[in-house]
Enzyme design. Structure first.
Site, PDB file in Angstrom:
ATOM      1  N   ARG A 261      22.009   0.290 110.574  1.00  0.00           N
ATOM      2  CA  ARG A 261      20.955  -0.107 110.456  1.00  0.00           C
ATOM      3  C   ARG A 261      20.138  -0.223 109.822  1.00  0.00           C
ATOM      4  NH1 ARG A 261      21.367  -2.128 116.488  1.00  0.00           N
ATOM      5  NH2 ARG A 261      23.707  -3.242 116.550  1.00  0.00           N
ATOM      6  N   ARG A 276      18.204   7.062 117.339  1.00  0.00           N
ATOM      7  CA  ARG A 276      18.189   6.328 116.272  1.00  0.00           C
ATOM      8  C   ARG A 276      18.560   6.616 115.424  1.00  0.00           C
ATOM      9  NH1 ARG A 276      15.806   1.310 117.161  1.00  0.00           N
ATOM     10  NH2 ARG A 276      14.905   2.591 119.472  1.00  0.00           N
ATOM     11  N   GLU A 348      18.401   2.523 126.754  1.00  0.00           N
ATOM     12  CA  GLU A 348      19.510   0.959 126.323  1.00  0.00           C
ATOM     13  C   GLU A 348      20.535   1.419 125.633  1.00  0.00           C
ATOM     14  OE1 GLU A 348      18.452  -1.683 123.717  1.00  0.00           O
ATOM     15  OE2 GLU A 348      20.659  -2.646 123.553  1.00  0.00           O
ATOM     16  N   SER A 351      23.917  -3.584 125.722  1.00  0.00           N
ATOM     17  CA  SER A 351      23.531  -4.799 125.484  1.00  0.00           C
ATOM     18  C   SER A 351      24.206  -5.807 125.549  1.00  0.00           C
ATOM     19  CB  SER A 351      22.650  -5.067 124.021  1.00  0.00           C
ATOM     20  OG  SER A 351      21.894  -5.921 124.342  1.00  0.00           O
ATOM     21  N   ARG A 388      25.281   7.385 121.793  1.00  0.00           N
ATOM     22  CA  ARG A 388      24.149   7.957 122.783  1.00  0.00           C
ATOM     23  C   ARG A 388      24.746   7.683 123.827  1.00  0.00           C
ATOM     24  NH1 ARG A 388      19.458   2.982 122.185  1.00  0.00           N
ATOM     25  NH2 ARG A 388      18.839   3.061 119.880  1.00  0.00           N
TER      26      ARG A 388
END
Length: 414
Positions: A261, A276, A348, A351, A388
């Site tokens: 990403r 991130r 998070e 999801s 994560r």
RNA sequence: CGGGAGAUGUCAGAGUGGUCGAAUGUGCCGGUCUUGAAAACCGGUGAGGGUAAUACCUCCGGGAGUUCGAAUCUCCCUCUCCCGGCCA
């Protein structure tokens, strides 16, 4: 893509729904108009085309009967000229409609709470108590340095900022987590698949990343290909443009992939550490189901992801996203947020979304329900984000000297 | 990357300018027969749009063209297979 016929017939209801997601009625109005423009243009073109087809057939008959075709040819030529204009009008209408329709987000479910952003999300429950520390817990980047687990500098050297290198036991734990996740998912009935990490534009459009979010994607230069931002893309599109049978459903898939990403809109956020990155590992679940089953499967997927965290002994909470925080394709989403003692925050880590028939309509995934072809429902969810999870383990399993205890369930994997 | 062949419905495979959305076989669904099954026989069976339902329109890998008319002819692209090169 949303159902345009539904929009046309229930405009007020549709605009109320999309208001929840922050779409103004003006855009919807435009979409509705473009849709009826297209229908008119198509009708006109098709009518003229039908006349031309008829005349062409007649032409053949005349030829066989050796009749004079001069007069008829003049008529056909005139009709053809008219058709050119009608066709280009219809095509333009089609294109104009697609441009708006493909950028329109999914309707949120009735049950989705109102709200503008993540502050309005609703915590459904907490699972596991955060442990209490008799020392000041460190953040994962500090622990990474003590243990030599993450080499941020050399990651940047190899690529650019937001890339990192895992070393030694961290690299092994990354691999262990992937295996652990896949095993758990497999036991839940998900078929393990290994897919291309590069997909073409049609697939990215099928799941909703294109055309609107091109800026978030890494594109292969000179090719119609993109690095996948999530395994949701290849897993869901495995059945792109297919008609399934009820016997095949539900299809439950799980797969490990790296995800790429650009993080275009998040400059300055989470620049420190591994939260991130431009590239991260994730194990994904995807479900392709009959509409009547999507609720039930959704619950199962949330349960599965939460269970993995529980097995790892990681405290987390289950959060329902409000309308304003829902992703583009989602009708409803539940996030799992893991406790990070070093950051003193929940972050998070998974999801899980039900997109209803939104992706199915884009990707043309249907199943045969008796005589009719019906759009399936597609769902996706992380189980789990690997990087994560590694961060969460570091922070939750740290000792006073900075060393990290290996969680019990991972021991047989390392 | 170089040389050759090809792309048609679930699959196999006809079709080289009209009456072809497309033969035939196969698969699938329904029926007859049977205690049941198989076999045999009969019927049905592509997708998208449009309509109250019909009409009607589009689709034979994708795009452009020739023609009154294209699955069929021409050009471009993509993909697949075979041979060679390179390579994990």
């Amino acid at each position: 893509m949303i159902d345009l016929k539904y929009l046309q017939k229930n405009f007020d209801e549709a605009s109320t729904k999309l208001l929840k997601k922050g779409v103004d009625t003006q855009t919807l109005e435009t979409l509705k108009e473009l849709f009826s423009t297209l229908k008119e243009a198509n009708a006109e073109f098709e009518e003229a085309k039908a006349e031309q087809n008829k005349m062409s057939k007649l032409f053949g008959t005349y030829m066989r009967e050796k009749k004079d075709v001069g007069e008829l040819k003049v008529q056909i030529d005139a009709k053809k000229e008219q058709l050119v204009g009608l066709q280009s009008t219809a095509r333009q209408a089609e294109e104009a409609l697609q441009n708006v329709a493909l950028a329109m987000p999914n309707f949120p479910d009735e049950s989705v709470p109102n709200g503008a952003d993540e502050d309005d999300n609703i915590e459904l429950r907490k699972v596991l108590e955060p442990r209490s520390f008799d020392f000041e817990p460190k953040e994962h980047w500090a622990l990474a340095e003590i243990n030599g687990w993450i080499d941020f500098e050399r990651g940047v050297k190899l690529a650019k900022s937001r890339f990192a290198v895992l070393r030694g036991d961290a690299a092994r734990m990354e691999r262990a987590l992937i295996n652990f996740f896949l095993d758990v998912n497999r036991k839940r009935g998900f078929e393990e698949v290994c897919v291309p990490f590069i997909n073409n534009a049609k697939m990215l459009q099928g799941t909703g990343q294109l055309p609107k979010f091109e800026d978030d994607l890494f594109k292969v230069e000179g090719e119609d290909l993109y690095l996948i931002p999530t395994a949701e893309v290849p897993l869901t599109n495995l059945y792109n443009d297919e008609i399934l049978t009820t016997k095949e459903l539900p299809i439950l898939l799980t797969g490990y992939t790296p995800c790429f990403r650009k993080e275009a809109g998040s400059a300055g956020r989470d620049t420190r550490g591994m939260i991130r990155q431009h590239q991260f590992d994730k194990v994904e679940m995807v479900a392709i189901v009959e509409p009547s089953k999507s609720e039930e499967i959704f619950e199962m997927m949330v349960e599965n992801a939460s269970d993995i965290l529980t097995q790892l002994g990681l405290p987390h909470r289950v959060v329902e996203l409000c309308g304003g925080d829902l992703g583009f394709s989602a009708a409803s989403t539940i996030d799992l947020e893991v406790w990070l003692p070093g950051q003193d925050k929940y972050r998070e880590i998974s999801s899980i979304s039900n997109t209803r028939d939104f992706q199915a309509r884009r990707a043309k995934i249907r199943y045969k329900d008796g005589k009719k072809n019906v759009l399936v429902h597609t769902l996706n969810g992380s189980a789990l984000a690997v990087g994560r999870t590694l961060v969460a383990i570091m922070e939750n399993y740290q000792n006073e000297d900075g060393s990290i205890t290996i969680p019990e369930v991972l021991k047989k994997y390392m």
